[in-house]
Design a protein around this motif. Structure first.
Motif, PDB file in Angstrom:
ATOM      1  N   THR A 142      46.204  -7.090  60.316  1.00  0.00           N
ATOM      2  CA  THR A 142      46.370  -5.601  60.887  1.00  0.00           C
ATOM      3  C   THR A 142      45.441  -4.833  60.593  1.00  0.00           C
ATOM      4  OG1 THR A 142      47.819  -3.954  60.667  1.00  0.00           O
ATOM      5  CG2 THR A 142      47.744  -5.268  58.544  1.00  0.00           C
ATOM      6  N   ALA A 143      45.104  -3.808  61.224  1.00  0.00           N
ATOM      7  CA  ALA A 143      44.317  -2.476  60.837  1.00  0.00           C
ATOM      8  C   ALA A 143      45.123  -1.344  60.311  1.00  0.00           C
ATOM      9  CB  ALA A 143      43.832  -2.198  62.523  1.00  0.00           C
ATOM     10  N   GLY A 147      43.344   6.837  69.061  1.00  0.00           N
ATOM     11  CA  GLY A 147      43.722   6.270  70.031  1.00  0.00           C
ATOM     12  C   GLY A 147      44.534   5.013  69.753  1.00  0.00           C
ATOM     13  N   ILE A 148      45.262   5.021  68.620  1.00  0.00           N
ATOM     14  CA  ILE A 148      45.887   3.995  68.112  1.00  0.00           C
ATOM     15  C   ILE A 148      47.226   3.826  68.814  1.00  0.00           C
ATOM     16  CG2 ILE A 148      47.113   2.865  66.119  1.00  0.00           C
ATOM     17  CD1 ILE A 148      44.688   4.172  64.435  1.00  0.00           C
ATOM     18  N   TYR A 186      36.013   2.196  61.997  1.00  0.00           N
ATOM     19  CA  TYR A 186      36.957   1.523  60.912  1.00  0.00           C
ATOM     20  C   TYR A 186      38.038   0.731  61.636  1.00  0.00           C
ATOM     21  CZ  TYR A 186      39.403  -0.020  56.963  1.00  0.00           C
ATOM     22  OH  TYR A 186      40.001  -0.833  55.738  1.00  0.00           O
ATOM     23  N   TYR A 187      38.857   1.642  62.275  1.00  0.00           N
ATOM     24  CA  TYR A 187      40.099   1.218  63.387  1.00  0.00           C
ATOM     25  C   TYR A 187      39.468  -0.141  64.015  1.00  0.00           C
ATOM     26  CZ  TYR A 187      43.582   0.645  66.733  1.00  0.00           C
ATOM     27  OH  TYR A 187      44.616   0.113  67.604  1.00  0.00           O
ATOM     28  N   GLU A 188      38.709   0.280  64.935  1.00  0.00           N
ATOM     29  CA  GLU A 188      38.041  -0.592  65.986  1.00  0.00           C
ATOM     30  C   GLU A 188      37.610  -1.730  65.380  1.00  0.00           C
ATOM     31  OE1 GLU A 188      35.561   1.993  68.233  1.00  0.00           O
ATOM     32  OE2 GLU A 188      37.495   2.862  69.335  1.00  0.00           O
ATOM     33  N   ALA A 189      36.821  -1.488  64.355  1.00  0.00           N
ATOM     34  CA  ALA A 189      36.319  -2.885  63.850  1.00  0.00           C
ATOM     35  C   ALA A 189      37.361  -3.795  63.256  1.00  0.00           C
ATOM     36  CB  ALA A 189      35.524  -2.571  62.531  1.00  0.00           C
TER      37      ALA A 189
END
Length: 513
Positions: free
Chosen positions: A77-78, A152-153, A99-102
Protein backbone atom coordinates in the motif's frame (compact mmCIF):
# COMPACT_ATOMS: atom_id res chain seq x y z
CA UNK A 1 -0.73 -24.17 11.67
CA UNK A 2 -0.37 -25.10 15.35
CA UNK A 3 -1.98 -28.30 16.54
CA UNK A 4 -4.46 -28.42 19.44
CA UNK A 5 -4.58 -24.64 19.67
CA UNK A 6 -0.88 -24.38 20.54
CA UNK A 7 0.50 -20.88 20.02
CA UNK A 8 3.69 -20.52 17.98
CA UNK A 9 6.23 -17.88 18.91
CA UNK A 10 7.25 -17.48 15.30
CA UNK A 11 6.23 -15.83 12.05
CA UNK A 12 3.49 -17.55 10.07
CA UNK A 13 5.14 -16.40 6.83
CA UNK A 14 8.36 -18.22 7.73
CA UNK A 15 6.64 -21.29 9.15
CA UNK A 16 4.57 -21.77 6.00
CA UNK A 17 7.35 -21.31 3.42
CA UNK A 18 10.03 -23.77 2.38
CA UNK A 19 13.04 -21.74 1.31
CA UNK A 20 16.23 -23.10 -0.25
CA UNK A 21 19.39 -22.92 1.83
CA UNK A 22 22.72 -21.62 0.60
CA UNK A 23 26.31 -22.16 1.65
CA UNK A 24 28.52 -19.57 3.27
CA UNK A 25 31.01 -17.77 1.07
CA UNK A 26 34.44 -19.22 1.84
CA UNK A 27 36.51 -17.99 -1.12
CA UNK A 28 37.19 -14.61 -2.71
CA UNK A 29 34.88 -13.73 -5.62
CA UNK A 30 34.52 -10.98 -8.24
CA UNK A 31 31.09 -9.85 -9.46
CA UNK A 32 29.50 -6.87 -11.20
CA UNK A 33 27.22 -6.04 -8.28
CA UNK A 34 27.35 -7.29 -4.68
CA UNK A 35 24.20 -6.89 -2.61
CA UNK A 36 24.61 -7.10 1.17
CA UNK A 37 21.30 -8.21 2.66
CA UNK A 38 18.96 -11.02 1.67
CA UNK A 39 15.63 -9.48 2.58
CA UNK A 40 12.92 -8.23 0.25
CA UNK A 41 15.02 -5.25 -0.90
CA UNK A 42 18.12 -7.31 -1.69
CA UNK A 43 16.19 -10.09 -3.44
CA UNK A 44 14.02 -7.68 -5.46
CA UNK A 45 17.03 -5.61 -6.48
CA UNK A 46 18.92 -8.74 -7.54
CA UNK A 47 15.90 -9.83 -9.60
CA UNK A 48 15.77 -6.51 -11.49
CA UNK A 49 19.54 -6.31 -12.03
CA UNK A 50 19.76 -9.86 -13.40
CA UNK A 51 17.23 -8.81 -16.03
CA UNK A 52 19.69 -6.07 -17.04
CA UNK A 53 22.43 -8.68 -17.57
CA UNK A 54 24.54 -8.04 -14.46
CA UNK A 55 26.45 -10.77 -12.60
CA UNK A 56 25.05 -10.40 -9.09
CA UNK A 57 25.91 -11.87 -5.68
CA UNK A 58 23.65 -11.60 -2.62
CA UNK A 59 25.49 -11.79 0.72
CA UNK A 60 23.33 -12.56 3.77
CA UNK A 61 24.62 -12.58 7.35
CA UNK A 62 22.03 -15.08 8.56
CA UNK A 63 19.46 -16.79 6.32
CA UNK A 64 17.56 -15.08 3.52
CA UNK A 65 14.15 -13.52 4.20
CA UNK A 66 14.38 -14.27 7.90
CA UNK A 67 14.71 -10.73 9.24
CA UNK A 68 12.23 -7.85 9.00
CA UNK A 69 10.91 -9.23 5.68
CA UNK A 70 9.83 -12.49 7.30
CA UNK A 71 8.12 -10.65 10.15
CA UNK A 72 6.12 -8.02 8.26
CA UNK A 73 2.33 -7.57 8.11
CA UNK A 74 2.67 -7.59 4.30
CA UNK A 75 0.41 -4.75 3.22
CA UNK A 76 1.15 -3.57 -0.32
CA UNK A 77 0.00 0.00 0.00
CA UNK A 78 0.91 3.64 -0.51
CA UNK A 79 -1.13 4.47 2.58
CA UNK A 80 1.60 4.73 5.19
CA UNK A 81 -0.57 5.93 8.09
CA UNK A 82 -1.15 9.72 8.29
CA UNK A 83 1.68 11.22 6.22
CA UNK A 84 0.49 13.10 3.15
CA UNK A 85 -0.78 16.25 4.85
CA UNK A 86 2.47 16.31 6.85
CA UNK A 87 4.59 15.82 3.71
CA UNK A 88 2.77 18.63 1.91
CA UNK A 89 3.45 20.93 4.87
CA UNK A 90 7.14 20.00 5.18
CA UNK A 91 8.22 19.24 1.60
CA UNK A 92 5.59 20.77 -0.66
CA UNK A 93 2.83 19.28 -2.76
CA UNK A 94 5.11 18.17 -5.59
CA UNK A 95 7.32 16.05 -3.32
CA UNK A 96 4.34 14.60 -1.48
CA UNK A 97 2.88 13.59 -4.84
CA UNK A 98 6.20 12.02 -5.85
CA UNK A 99 6.19 9.93 -2.67
CA UNK A 100 2.68 8.69 -3.38
CA UNK A 101 3.36 7.96 -7.03
CA UNK A 102 6.59 6.11 -6.25
CA UNK A 103 4.74 3.76 -3.90
CA UNK A 104 1.72 3.44 -6.18
CA UNK A 105 3.97 2.43 -9.09
CA UNK A 106 5.85 0.03 -6.82
CA UNK A 107 2.60 -1.71 -5.85
CA UNK A 108 1.66 -2.00 -9.51
CA UNK A 109 5.06 -3.49 -10.31
CA UNK A 110 4.66 -6.15 -7.61
CA UNK A 111 1.28 -7.08 -9.10
CA UNK A 112 2.86 -7.26 -12.59
CA UNK A 113 5.59 -9.62 -11.37
CA UNK A 114 3.01 -11.83 -9.69
CA UNK A 115 0.99 -12.00 -12.91
CA UNK A 116 4.06 -12.47 -15.13
CA UNK A 117 5.30 -15.50 -13.21
CA UNK A 118 1.91 -16.82 -12.09
CA UNK A 119 2.95 -16.68 -8.43
CA UNK A 120 0.49 -18.17 -5.94
CA UNK A 121 0.94 -15.86 -2.96
CA UNK A 122 -2.58 -15.04 -1.73
CA UNK A 123 -2.47 -11.67 -3.50
CA UNK A 124 -5.71 -9.82 -2.86
CA UNK A 125 -6.92 -6.31 -3.60
CA UNK A 126 -8.19 -4.47 -0.53
CA UNK A 127 -9.07 -0.89 0.36
CA UNK A 128 -6.85 0.60 3.07
CA UNK A 129 -8.30 2.61 5.96
CA UNK A 130 -6.85 4.98 8.53
CA UNK A 131 -9.51 5.29 11.24
CA UNK A 132 -9.87 6.84 14.66
CA UNK A 133 -11.75 6.22 17.89
CA UNK A 134 -10.75 9.65 19.18
CA UNK A 135 -12.50 12.96 18.57
CA UNK A 136 -9.08 14.60 18.80
CA UNK A 137 -7.93 12.85 15.60
CA UNK A 138 -10.98 13.57 13.40
CA UNK A 139 -9.54 16.86 12.17
CA UNK A 140 -6.25 15.15 11.28
CA UNK A 141 -8.14 12.57 9.23
CA UNK A 142 -10.04 15.29 7.39
CA UNK A 143 -6.78 17.10 6.62
CA UNK A 144 -5.35 13.82 5.31
CA UNK A 145 -8.42 13.36 3.11
CA UNK A 146 -7.93 16.88 1.72
CA UNK A 147 -4.28 16.00 1.04
CA UNK A 148 -5.39 12.84 -0.80
CA UNK A 149 -7.65 14.89 -3.05
CA UNK A 150 -4.92 17.45 -3.77
CA UNK A 151 -2.54 14.65 -4.75
CA UNK A 152 -5.04 12.87 -6.99
CA UNK A 153 -5.40 9.78 -4.79
CA UNK A 154 -8.45 7.56 -5.29
CA UNK A 155 -10.03 8.02 -1.87
CA UNK A 156 -13.09 8.51 0.30
CA UNK A 157 -13.87 9.95 3.71
CA UNK A 158 -16.30 8.04 5.93
CA UNK A 159 -17.91 9.08 9.20
CA UNK A 160 -18.18 5.43 10.17
CA UNK A 161 -16.94 2.05 8.96
CA UNK A 162 -17.97 -1.58 9.38
CA UNK A 163 -15.57 -2.33 12.25
CA UNK A 164 -17.10 -2.64 15.70
CA UNK A 165 -16.15 0.00 18.20
CA UNK A 166 -16.77 3.68 18.60
CA UNK A 167 -15.33 4.77 15.23
CA UNK A 168 -15.31 8.54 14.76
CA UNK A 169 -14.14 8.62 11.14
CA UNK A 170 -11.87 7.12 8.49
CA UNK A 171 -10.03 8.03 5.33
CA UNK A 172 -9.87 5.33 2.67
CA UNK A 173 -7.26 4.74 -0.05
CA UNK A 174 -8.84 2.55 -2.71
CA UNK A 175 -7.44 -0.53 -4.45
CA UNK A 176 -4.44 -1.39 -2.31
CA UNK A 177 -3.40 -5.03 -1.70
CA UNK A 178 -2.07 -7.69 0.64
CA UNK A 179 -0.22 -10.97 0.06
CA UNK A 180 1.95 -13.74 1.48
CA UNK A 181 5.38 -12.11 1.16
CA UNK A 182 7.55 -15.21 1.37
CA UNK A 183 5.52 -17.21 -1.14
CA UNK A 184 6.08 -14.28 -3.51
CA UNK A 185 9.76 -13.89 -2.70
CA UNK A 186 10.58 -17.61 -2.74
CA UNK A 187 9.69 -17.57 -6.44
CA UNK A 188 12.06 -14.63 -7.01
CA UNK A 189 14.80 -16.46 -5.12
CA UNK A 190 14.41 -19.49 -7.40
CA UNK A 191 14.45 -17.23 -10.46
CA UNK A 192 17.63 -15.54 -9.24
CA UNK A 193 19.31 -18.86 -8.54
CA UNK A 194 18.35 -20.34 -11.91
CA UNK A 195 19.53 -17.17 -13.68
CA UNK A 196 23.10 -17.66 -12.47
CA UNK A 197 23.24 -15.21 -9.60
CA UNK A 198 25.13 -16.24 -6.47
CA UNK A 199 23.47 -16.30 -3.04
CA UNK A 200 25.44 -16.85 0.16
CA UNK A 201 24.09 -17.26 3.69
CA UNK A 202 25.87 -17.14 7.06
CA UNK A 203 28.30 -14.66 5.48
CA UNK A 204 28.77 -11.59 7.66
CA UNK A 205 30.03 -8.44 5.93
CA UNK A 206 32.11 -6.48 8.43
CA UNK A 207 33.60 -3.57 6.49
CA UNK A 208 34.17 -2.10 3.06
CA UNK A 209 37.28 -0.81 1.28
CA UNK A 210 36.36 1.75 -1.36
CA UNK A 211 38.88 1.91 -4.18
CA UNK A 212 38.28 1.87 -7.91
CA UNK A 213 36.39 -1.33 -7.13
CA UNK A 214 34.86 -1.68 -3.65
CA UNK A 215 35.93 -4.73 -1.64
CA UNK A 216 33.61 -6.25 0.97
CA UNK A 217 35.42 -8.02 3.82
CA UNK A 218 33.62 -10.91 5.50
CA UNK A 219 34.12 -11.98 9.09
CA UNK A 220 35.68 -15.28 7.97
CA UNK A 221 38.31 -13.49 5.87
CA UNK A 222 36.74 -13.96 2.43
CA UNK A 223 36.48 -10.92 0.17
CA UNK A 224 33.98 -9.83 -2.46
CA UNK A 225 35.22 -7.44 -5.14
CA UNK A 226 32.56 -5.67 -7.19
CA UNK A 227 32.04 -2.74 -9.51
CA UNK A 228 29.12 -1.66 -7.33
CA UNK A 229 28.03 -2.52 -3.79
CA UNK A 230 24.44 -2.20 -2.56
CA UNK A 231 23.80 -2.07 1.18
CA UNK A 232 20.33 -3.57 1.70
CA UNK A 233 21.13 -4.95 5.14
CA UNK A 234 18.43 -3.13 7.12
CA UNK A 235 20.98 -0.97 8.95
CA UNK A 236 23.77 -0.03 6.49
CA UNK A 237 26.73 -2.33 7.13
CA UNK A 238 29.02 0.42 5.82
CA UNK A 239 28.30 3.54 7.87
CA UNK A 240 30.60 6.36 6.84
CA UNK A 241 27.76 8.90 6.82
CA UNK A 242 26.67 8.63 10.45
CA UNK A 243 23.46 6.73 9.73
CA UNK A 244 23.34 5.63 13.37
CA UNK A 245 22.59 9.28 14.28
CA UNK A 246 20.13 9.80 11.39
CA UNK A 247 18.01 6.71 12.02
CA UNK A 248 16.20 5.44 15.08
CA UNK A 249 15.03 1.84 15.55
CA UNK A 250 11.52 0.79 16.50
CA UNK A 251 10.06 -2.59 17.36
CA UNK A 252 6.48 -3.60 16.67
CA UNK A 253 4.46 -6.73 17.34
CA UNK A 254 2.07 -9.08 15.53
CA UNK A 255 -0.41 -11.68 16.72
CA UNK A 256 -2.48 -13.98 14.49
CA UNK A 257 -5.88 -14.72 15.97
CA UNK A 258 -9.09 -16.52 15.13
CA UNK A 259 -11.96 -13.98 15.37
CA UNK A 260 -15.48 -14.79 16.48
CA UNK A 261 -16.94 -11.68 14.85
CA UNK A 262 -17.33 -11.29 11.08
CA UNK A 263 -14.55 -9.29 9.46
CA UNK A 264 -15.80 -6.81 6.79
CA UNK A 265 -12.67 -6.96 4.64
CA UNK A 266 -10.13 -4.22 4.06
CA UNK A 267 -6.83 -3.28 5.76
CA UNK A 268 -6.90 -0.97 8.76
CA UNK A 269 -4.63 1.15 10.93
CA UNK A 270 -5.68 3.65 13.58
CA UNK A 271 -4.55 7.27 13.70
CA UNK A 272 -3.78 7.45 17.43
CA UNK A 273 -1.38 5.64 19.72
CA UNK A 274 -0.94 2.88 20.57
CA UNK A 275 -1.05 1.72 16.95
CA UNK A 276 -3.47 -1.01 15.94
CA UNK A 277 -3.14 -2.47 12.43
CA UNK A 278 -5.52 -5.16 11.15
CA UNK A 279 -5.61 -7.36 8.04
CA UNK A 280 -7.01 -10.76 7.16
CA UNK A 281 -4.98 -13.90 6.47
CA UNK A 282 -5.92 -17.44 5.51
CA UNK A 283 -4.09 -20.18 7.42
CA UNK A 284 -4.82 -23.79 6.52
CA UNK A 285 -8.14 -22.78 4.99
CA UNK A 286 -9.30 -20.79 8.02
CA UNK A 287 -9.94 -17.05 7.99
CA UNK A 288 -7.82 -15.35 10.64
CA UNK A 289 -6.73 -11.80 11.40
CA UNK A 290 -3.32 -10.28 11.96
CA UNK A 291 -3.24 -7.61 14.66
CA UNK A 292 -0.06 -5.57 14.79
CA UNK A 293 1.35 -2.41 16.31
CA UNK A 294 2.15 -1.31 19.88
CA UNK A 295 5.50 -0.05 18.61
CA UNK A 296 8.24 1.47 20.74
CA UNK A 297 11.90 2.35 20.53
CA UNK A 298 14.09 -0.73 20.66
CA UNK A 299 15.38 -1.59 24.13
CA UNK A 300 13.18 1.01 25.83
CA UNK A 301 9.85 1.02 27.65
CA UNK A 302 7.95 -1.71 29.45
CA UNK A 303 8.72 -5.43 29.08
CA UNK A 304 8.13 -6.62 25.52
CA UNK A 305 5.63 -9.29 26.55
CA UNK A 306 3.30 -6.47 27.64
CA UNK A 307 3.00 -5.39 24.00
CA UNK A 308 1.85 -8.85 22.94
CA UNK A 309 -0.62 -8.87 25.79
CA UNK A 310 -2.00 -5.48 24.69
CA UNK A 311 -2.58 -6.73 21.13
CA UNK A 312 -4.18 -9.94 22.40
CA UNK A 313 -6.50 -7.91 24.63
CA UNK A 314 -7.49 -5.74 21.65
CA UNK A 315 -8.16 -8.82 19.49
CA UNK A 316 -10.35 -10.36 22.18
CA UNK A 317 -12.28 -7.20 23.09
CA UNK A 318 -12.89 -5.90 19.56
CA UNK A 319 -13.19 -9.15 17.57
CA UNK A 320 -14.01 -11.79 20.16
CA UNK A 321 -10.78 -13.65 19.44
CA UNK A 322 -10.43 -16.64 21.73
CA UNK A 323 -7.40 -18.31 20.23
CA UNK A 324 -4.00 -16.77 19.48
CA UNK A 325 -2.12 -18.95 16.98
CA UNK A 326 1.05 -17.01 16.24
CA UNK A 327 2.95 -14.07 17.59
CA UNK A 328 6.12 -12.41 16.36
CA UNK A 329 7.89 -9.07 16.34
CA UNK A 330 9.83 -6.96 13.86
CA UNK A 331 12.30 -4.09 13.90
CA UNK A 332 12.47 -1.22 11.49
CA UNK A 333 14.37 2.05 11.11
CA UNK A 334 12.97 5.56 10.80
CA UNK A 335 14.75 8.55 9.24
CA UNK A 336 14.66 12.03 10.70
CA UNK A 337 12.16 13.24 8.08
CA UNK A 338 10.27 9.91 7.69
CA UNK A 339 11.30 9.48 4.04
CA UNK A 340 13.66 6.51 3.45
CA UNK A 341 17.29 6.86 2.37
CA UNK A 342 17.69 5.25 -1.07
CA UNK A 343 20.44 5.89 -3.60
CA UNK A 344 24.14 6.70 -3.79
CA UNK A 345 25.80 6.63 -0.39
CA UNK A 346 27.83 9.64 -1.54
CA UNK A 347 26.08 11.85 -4.04
CA UNK A 348 27.03 10.99 -7.62
CA UNK A 349 29.25 8.05 -6.65
CA UNK A 350 27.72 4.84 -7.98
CA UNK A 351 30.25 2.55 -6.31
CA UNK A 352 28.18 2.24 -3.10
CA UNK A 353 24.40 2.49 -2.87
CA UNK A 354 22.19 2.19 0.19
CA UNK A 355 18.53 1.54 1.05
CA UNK A 356 17.35 1.97 4.65
CA UNK A 357 14.81 3.68 6.93
CA UNK A 358 11.61 2.15 5.51
CA UNK A 359 9.53 3.07 8.58
CA UNK A 360 7.65 -0.26 8.68
CA UNK A 361 6.33 0.10 5.11
CA UNK A 362 8.83 -2.14 3.38
CA UNK A 363 6.63 -3.92 0.85
CA UNK A 364 6.22 -1.01 -1.58
CA UNK A 365 9.36 0.80 -0.41
CA UNK A 366 11.52 -2.22 -1.27
CA UNK A 367 10.30 -2.05 -4.87
CA UNK A 368 10.83 1.72 -4.93
CA UNK A 369 14.40 1.07 -3.77
CA UNK A 370 15.06 -1.77 -6.22
CA UNK A 371 13.82 0.21 -9.22
CA UNK A 372 15.62 3.40 -8.18
CA UNK A 373 18.96 1.68 -7.58
CA UNK A 374 18.67 -0.28 -10.82
CA UNK A 375 18.04 2.96 -12.73
CA UNK A 376 21.04 4.65 -11.11
CA UNK A 377 23.30 1.76 -12.10
CA UNK A 378 22.12 1.59 -15.72
CA UNK A 379 22.17 5.37 -16.11
CA UNK A 380 18.42 5.77 -16.51
CA UNK A 381 16.70 8.94 -15.29
CA UNK A 382 14.50 8.31 -12.26
CA UNK A 383 12.29 11.14 -11.08
CA UNK A 384 12.37 9.92 -7.46
CA UNK A 385 16.15 10.05 -7.03
CA UNK A 386 16.33 13.46 -5.36
CA UNK A 387 13.39 12.77 -3.02
CA UNK A 388 15.03 9.66 -1.55
CA UNK A 389 18.68 10.73 -1.77
CA UNK A 390 20.71 9.76 1.35
CA UNK A 391 22.65 13.00 0.87
CA UNK A 392 19.60 15.18 1.42
CA UNK A 393 19.02 17.08 4.61
CA UNK A 394 15.70 18.72 5.40
CA UNK A 395 16.00 21.19 8.27
CA UNK A 396 12.26 20.91 8.89
CA UNK A 397 11.59 18.48 10.54
CA UNK A 398 15.00 16.83 10.30
CA UNK A 399 17.07 18.95 12.65
CA UNK A 400 14.45 18.81 15.43
CA UNK A 401 14.24 15.04 15.13
CA UNK A 402 18.00 14.55 15.14
CA UNK A 403 18.39 16.69 18.26
CA UNK A 404 15.53 14.87 20.00
CA UNK A 405 16.87 11.42 19.11
CA UNK A 406 20.40 12.20 20.20
CA UNK A 407 19.18 13.60 23.51
CA UNK A 408 17.34 10.30 23.93
CA UNK A 409 20.50 8.35 23.10
CA UNK A 410 22.55 10.36 25.58
CA UNK A 411 19.96 9.86 28.31
CA UNK A 412 19.96 6.09 27.77
CA UNK A 413 23.75 5.96 27.64
CA UNK A 414 24.01 7.67 31.01
CA UNK A 415 21.10 5.92 32.70
CA UNK A 416 22.37 2.52 31.57
CA UNK A 417 25.72 3.13 33.23
CA UNK A 418 24.02 4.19 36.46
CA UNK A 419 21.45 1.39 36.48
CA UNK A 420 21.78 -1.02 39.39
CA UNK A 421 20.88 -4.64 38.58
CA UNK A 422 18.24 -6.07 40.89
CA UNK A 423 19.28 -9.72 40.57
CA UNK A 424 22.26 -11.81 41.50
CA UNK A 425 23.56 -14.49 39.16
CA UNK A 426 22.52 -17.22 41.57
CA UNK A 427 18.91 -15.98 41.38
CA UNK A 428 18.47 -16.62 37.62
CA UNK A 429 15.86 -19.32 37.04
CA UNK A 430 15.69 -21.76 34.12
CA UNK A 431 14.23 -20.08 31.04
CA UNK A 432 14.94 -16.61 32.46
CA UNK A 433 17.21 -13.79 31.36
CA UNK A 434 18.11 -10.66 33.30
CA UNK A 435 20.73 -8.04 33.98
CA UNK A 436 22.66 -9.22 37.04
CA UNK A 437 25.32 -7.98 39.39
CA UNK A 438 28.61 -9.90 39.38
CA UNK A 439 31.15 -8.67 41.91
CA UNK A 440 29.71 -5.17 41.66
CA UNK A 441 29.71 -5.15 37.85
CA UNK A 442 26.84 -5.27 35.37
CA UNK A 443 26.37 -8.41 33.26
CA UNK A 444 23.65 -10.18 31.33
CA UNK A 445 22.69 -13.74 32.17
CA UNK A 446 20.36 -16.26 30.56
CA UNK A 447 19.71 -19.80 31.73
CA UNK A 448 18.18 -22.31 29.32
CA UNK A 449 15.43 -24.70 30.33
CA UNK A 450 18.13 -27.36 30.46
CA UNK A 451 20.11 -25.31 32.96
CA UNK A 452 22.88 -24.09 30.61
CA UNK A 453 24.02 -20.62 31.59
CA UNK A 454 25.13 -17.88 29.18
CA UNK A 455 26.69 -14.72 30.61
CA UNK A 456 27.66 -11.67 28.54
CA UNK A 457 29.07 -8.21 29.10
CA UNK A 458 26.12 -5.81 28.75
CA UNK A 459 28.14 -3.07 27.05
CA UNK A 460 27.02 -2.76 23.41
CA UNK A 461 29.94 -3.16 21.04
CA UNK A 462 28.69 -0.31 18.84
CA UNK A 463 29.06 2.79 21.04
CA UNK A 464 29.10 1.51 24.60
CA UNK A 465 25.46 1.81 25.66
CA UNK A 466 24.15 -0.73 28.16
CA UNK A 467 21.87 -3.36 26.65
CA UNK A 468 18.61 -4.58 28.20
CA UNK A 469 16.91 -7.98 28.25
CA UNK A 470 14.00 -8.52 25.82
CA UNK A 471 11.93 -11.20 27.57
CA UNK A 472 9.49 -11.69 24.67
CA UNK A 473 12.08 -12.44 21.99
CA UNK A 474 14.83 -13.58 24.36
CA UNK A 475 17.42 -11.17 23.01
CA UNK A 476 19.67 -8.43 24.35
CA UNK A 477 18.58 -5.06 22.89
CA UNK A 478 20.43 -1.74 22.85
CA UNK A 479 18.24 1.29 23.70
CA UNK A 480 20.57 3.74 21.95
CA UNK A 481 20.81 2.62 18.31
CA UNK A 482 18.87 -0.63 18.23
CA UNK A 483 21.58 -3.28 18.02
CA UNK A 484 20.29 -6.68 19.10
CA UNK A 485 22.20 -9.74 20.29
CA UNK A 486 21.39 -13.40 20.90
CA UNK A 487 21.67 -14.99 24.36
CA UNK A 488 25.16 -16.13 23.30
CA UNK A 489 26.05 -12.51 22.44
CA UNK A 490 26.02 -12.87 18.63
CA UNK A 491 24.84 -9.87 16.58
CA UNK A 492 21.25 -10.17 15.31
CA UNK A 493 20.69 -6.54 14.24
CA UNK A 494 23.19 -3.77 13.53
CA UNK A 495 24.69 -1.23 13.71
CA UNK A 496 26.90 -3.30 16.04
CA UNK A 497 29.32 -5.49 14.07
CA UNK A 498 31.09 -7.35 16.90
CA UNK A 499 29.46 -9.80 19.32
CA UNK A 500 29.16 -9.09 23.02
CA UNK A 501 32.02 -10.21 25.21
CA UNK A 502 31.27 -13.64 26.67
CA UNK A 503 31.89 -14.31 30.36
CA UNK A 504 32.65 -17.87 31.37
CA UNK A 505 30.13 -18.71 34.13
CA UNK A 506 32.47 -21.42 35.39
CA UNK A 507 35.06 -18.77 36.21
CA UNK A 508 32.69 -16.85 38.48
CA UNK A 509 32.83 -17.36 42.22
CA UNK A 510 29.11 -17.58 43.03
CA UNK A 511 29.71 -17.01 46.72
CA UNK A 512 31.05 -13.51 46.11
CA UNK A 513 29.10 -12.54 43.03
Amino acid sequence: MPNNGEERLSSYWIDSTKLPSFQALENDINVDIAIVGGGITGITTAYLLIKEGFHVAVIEASTILNGTTGHTTAKITAQHSLIYDEFIQHFGEDNARLYYEANKEAAEQIAEIINLHGIDCDFKKEDAYVYTNSNDKVQSLKKEYDAYKRLGIDCEYLDNISLDGNIKGAVVMKNQAQFHPLHYLSHLVNYIKESGAEIYEQSVATHLDIGDKPIIHLRNGAKVTANHVISASHFPFHDNRGYFARLHPERSYVVAAKPEKTFPGGMYINAEKPKRSIRSVTIDGEDLLLFSGDGHKTGQGEPEKKHYEALEKFAKEEFGAKEILYRWSAQDLVTEDRIPFIGCNNEGDKRVLVATGFRKWGMTTSMVAAQLMRDILIGKKNRYEELYSPSRFKADPGIKTIVKENVNVAANLISGKLDSPDKELKDIKEGEGAVVSIKGGRAGAYKTKDGELFVVDTTCTHMGCEINWNSADQTWDCPCHGSRFSVEGEVIEGPAERPLKRIDPNSIDYTTS
